[in-house]
Design a protein around this motif. Sequence first.
Motif, PDB file in Angstrom:
ATOM      1  N   ILE A 269       0.880  -1.183   0.000  1.00 27.62           N
ATOM      2  CA  ILE A 269       0.000   0.000   0.000  1.00 27.62           C
ATOM      3  C   ILE A 269       0.911   1.224   0.000  1.00 27.62           C
ATOM      4  N   ASN A 270       0.795   2.039  -1.044  1.00 30.31           N
ATOM      5  CA  ASN A 270       1.680   3.199  -1.154  1.00 30.31           C
ATOM      6  C   ASN A 270       0.919   4.468  -1.506  1.00 30.31           C
ATOM      7  N   LEU A 271       1.481   5.582  -1.067  1.00 27.15           N
ATOM      8  CA  LEU A 271       0.953   6.884  -1.454  1.00 27.15           C
ATOM      9  C   LEU A 271       1.541   7.253  -2.818  1.00 27.15           C
ATOM     10  N   ARG A 272       0.703   7.657  -3.743  1.00 26.60           N
ATOM     11  CA  ARG A 272       1.176   8.013  -5.090  1.00 26.60           C
ATOM     12  C   ARG A 272       0.723   9.428  -5.460  1.00 26.60           C
ATOM     13  N   GLY A 273       1.298   9.915  -6.556  1.00 28.59           N
ATOM     14  CA  GLY A 273       1.057  11.296  -6.980  1.00 28.59           C
ATOM     15  C   GLY A 273       2.220  12.152  -6.499  1.00 28.59           C
ATOM     16  N   ASN A 274       2.203  13.413  -6.873  1.00 30.80           N
ATOM     17  CA  ASN A 274       3.355  14.272  -6.575  1.00 30.80           C
ATOM     18  C   ASN A 274       3.311  14.931  -5.201  1.00 30.80           C
ATOM     19  N   LEU A 275       2.204  14.826  -4.533  1.00 29.14           N
ATOM     20  CA  LEU A 275       2.006  15.603  -3.304  1.00 29.14           C
ATOM     21  C   LEU A 275       2.256  14.778  -2.055  1.00 29.14           C
ATOM     22  N   GLN A 276       2.492  15.490  -0.971  1.00 27.61           N
ATOM     23  CA  GLN A 276       2.466  14.845   0.343  1.00 27.61           C
ATOM     24  C   GLN A 276       1.013  14.607   0.750  1.00 27.61           C
ATOM     25  N   ALA A 277       0.819  13.692   1.692  1.00 29.66           N
ATOM     26  CA  ALA A 277      -0.494  13.545   2.318  1.00 29.66           C
ATOM     27  C   ALA A 277      -0.325  13.877   3.801  1.00 29.66           C
ATOM     28  N   ARG A 278      -1.443  14.024   4.500  1.00 24.43           N
ATOM     29  CA  ARG A 278      -1.352  14.361   5.919  1.00 24.43           C
ATOM     30  C   ARG A 278      -1.941  13.205   6.723  1.00 24.43           C
ATOM     31  N   LEU A 279      -1.151  12.722   7.670  1.00 23.31           N
ATOM     32  CA  LEU A 279      -1.565  11.557   8.461  1.00 23.31           C
ATOM     33  C   LEU A 279      -1.959  12.008   9.872  1.00 23.31           C
ATOM     34  N   PHE A 280      -3.179  11.639  10.240  1.00 20.72           N
ATOM     35  CA  PHE A 280      -3.722  11.989  11.563  1.00 20.72           C
ATOM     36  C   PHE A 280      -3.885  10.714  12.372  1.00 20.72           C
TER      37      PHE A 280
ATOM     38  N   GLN B  44      -2.103  12.066  18.646  1.00 21.47           N
ATOM     39  CA  GLN B  44      -0.777  12.477  18.163  1.00 21.47           C
ATOM     40  C   GLN B  44      -0.907  13.701  17.264  1.00 21.47           C
ATOM     41  N   ARG B  45       0.196  14.399  17.120  1.00 22.35           N
ATOM     42  CA  ARG B  45       0.224  15.520  16.172  1.00 22.35           C
ATOM     43  C   ARG B  45       0.174  14.981  14.753  1.00 22.35           C
ATOM     44  N   ALA B  46      -0.555  15.671  13.890  1.00 21.59           N
ATOM     45  CA  ALA B  46      -0.595  15.261  12.485  1.00 21.59           C
ATOM     46  C   ALA B  46       0.787  15.415  11.861  1.00 21.59           C
ATOM     47  N   VAL B  47       1.117  14.529  10.923  1.00 17.82           N
ATOM     48  CA  VAL B  47       2.411  14.613  10.238  1.00 17.82           C
ATOM     49  C   VAL B  47       2.208  14.521   8.724  1.00 17.82           C
ATOM     50  N   GLU B  48       3.164  15.087   8.000  1.00 20.46           N
ATOM     51  CA  GLU B  48       3.161  14.972   6.548  1.00 20.46           C
ATOM     52  C   GLU B  48       3.840  13.662   6.150  1.00 20.46           C
ATOM     53  N   ILE B  49       3.289  12.990   5.159  1.00 21.97           N
ATOM     54  CA  ILE B  49       3.973  11.816   4.625  1.00 21.97           C
ATOM     55  C   ILE B  49       4.275  12.057   3.143  1.00 21.97           C
ATOM     56  N   GLU B  50       5.452  11.598   2.761  1.00 21.13           N
ATOM     57  CA  GLU B  50       5.960  11.860   1.411  1.00 21.13           C
ATOM     58  C   GLU B  50       5.293  10.949   0.382  1.00 21.13           C
ATOM     59  N   SER B  51       5.250  11.443  -0.839  1.00 24.18           N
ATOM     60  CA  SER B  51       4.805  10.618  -1.955  1.00 24.18           C
ATOM     61  C   SER B  51       5.650   9.342  -2.011  1.00 24.18           C
ATOM     62  N   ASN B  52       5.010   8.237  -2.388  1.00 20.96           N
ATOM     63  CA  ASN B  52       5.626   6.904  -2.483  1.00 20.96           C
ATOM     64  C   ASN B  52       5.926   6.262  -1.127  1.00 20.96           C
ATOM     65  N   SER B  53       5.463   6.883  -0.052  1.00 19.94           N
ATOM     66  CA  SER B  53       5.615   6.238   1.259  1.00 19.94           C
ATOM     67  C   SER B  53       4.814   4.941   1.311  1.00 19.94           C
ATOM     68  N   ASP B  54       5.338   4.016   2.092  1.00 17.23           N
ATOM     69  CA  ASP B  54       4.635   2.762   2.374  1.00 17.23           C
ATOM     70  C   ASP B  54       3.590   3.018   3.461  1.00 17.23           C
ATOM     71  N   LEU B  55       2.332   2.702   3.154  1.00 18.53           N
ATOM     72  CA  LEU B  55       1.254   2.948   4.122  1.00 18.53           C
ATOM     73  C   LEU B  55       0.781   1.653   4.778  1.00 18.53           C
ATOM     74  N   SER B  56       1.453   0.544   4.466  1.00 17.04           N
ATOM     75  CA  SER B  56       0.882  -0.739   4.886  1.00 17.04           C
ATOM     76  C   SER B  56       0.912  -0.957   6.393  1.00 17.04           C
ATOM     77  N   SER B  57       1.757  -0.206   7.088  1.00 10.87           N
ATOM     78  CA  SER B  57       1.794  -0.417   8.544  1.00 10.87           C
ATOM     79  C   SER B  57       0.888   0.546   9.308  1.00 10.87           C
ATOM     80  N   ILE B  58       0.154   1.389   8.585  1.00  8.37           N
ATOM     81  CA  ILE B  58      -0.708   2.365   9.266  1.00  8.37           C
ATOM     82  C   ILE B  58      -2.007   1.702   9.698  1.00  8.37           C
ATOM     83  N   LYS B  59      -2.218   1.642  10.986  1.00  9.49           N
ATOM     84  CA  LYS B  59      -3.466   1.066  11.495  1.00  9.49           C
ATOM     85  C   LYS B  59      -3.786   1.627  12.861  1.00  9.49           C
TER      86      LYS B  59
END
Lengths: 235, 235
Positions: free
Chosen positions: B205-216, B220-235
Amino acid sequence: MANIIAASTSTVFGSGHLEYLHEELKPFFKEADEIIFIPFARPSGISYDDYTEKVSQSFSKIGKRVKGLHTFENPKQALMNAEGIFTGGGNTFVLLDQLYKLNLINDLKQSILNGTPYLGTSAGSNICGLTIGTSNDMPIVYPPSFKAMGLFSFNINPHYLDPISGNTHMGETRETRISEFHKFNPQPVIGLREGSWIEVDGEDINLRGNLQARLFKQGQRAVEIESNSDLSSIK
Amino acid sequence: MANIIAASTSTVFGSGHLEYLHEELKPFFKEADEIIFIPFARPSGISYDDYTEKVSQSFSKIGKRVKGLHTFENPKQALMNAEGIFTGGGNTFVLLDQLYKLNLINDLKQSILNGTPYLGTSAGSNICGLTIGTSNDMPIVYPPSFKAMGLFSFNINPHYLDPISGNTHMGETRETRISEFHKFNPQPVIGLREGSWIEVDGEDINLRGNLQARLFKQGQRAVEIESNSDLSSIK
């Protein structure tokens, strides 16, 4: 016999909480020493106690005491005996859900119909309409119904926002959202801009504040309505 | 074995419907001649036929035929036999309500878990999350539940919008709304900006496109995640 002020927002930009309504609230709550406050909408997830404290500070400026509904052993009786009631803004789903959970929605409505002066802002105004189907809020809890108090024969859209020219965001405008609402629901919707409120005085229902509001009816073009317009025939 | 593209929006500013995704969709739907389109979200209340026609024109540019799910006598079977599925945006409540009414939500999920390539945009991405509790849409109908397909262990907030500096409107920012969500719900939320998508390829599971996404995440404080980051451990 209802006495209602249903306002778009508690706070207009550059002014304190409820400050723009102070001159209205003095005569509106003239018979009330104590206002029962319904803190269930919890803006930013604030606790009931903290929210009540905030509102208490605000009402102290017009000489009123405030007591949170959550502090009463018998909240139904508290609503029925109230001299005045205020429901603050926050999340409309959370507010309505809690009113259903505590089985208070009919008591609140009955107390208002008996003549207890009721102030609502934002979510607290939304629940005066037929349903909460025109809320702007995020659906963070699932209430047992979207049916609200039905004190008006229409729905309210608080914090009404005009389309922003030059906006490149592809999310729907407020007008588009309300037009989608009318594909599935017949009742008119009043888009209340921040600084406007609806005043009910017995049988009279009027738009108050300095701004126009926007009236949406199923199958018709939206129209602007002037401040002080009579809204009693809108259904 | 899922293959999913869950995009924030169907359309980025200044470009045609799905155009920014065309180069992704060619390999994604390479085995599919015909895409089954789920038109239930009805943006602006458009009819199923008109919405399907619009999507059909868009997919014709990458050589695919489109057939609306509403035209099948047996929509469950259509989902199970589909070579590819696309659920378009519109109103998330209306979409989910219709999927429940037709008892299709489990079939759609099962078809996706069997490996049918699934494209969702906006509302069609929202239903991939655990619930629709982070939708931006107006609650114009009351679905039997806010529970969605749960293909991810998180929720999606499509059309994610950063706070606009200098804004005088008193409605909540998107970040405030998601923080209220976390007072009542534990799951992480990914704020997907327009132009971003989540790609599922088997277990990846990966983030795609040119932009960052915001993870809440709750608490916890929200954080920016980079394009192409692996999202598979987010739960």
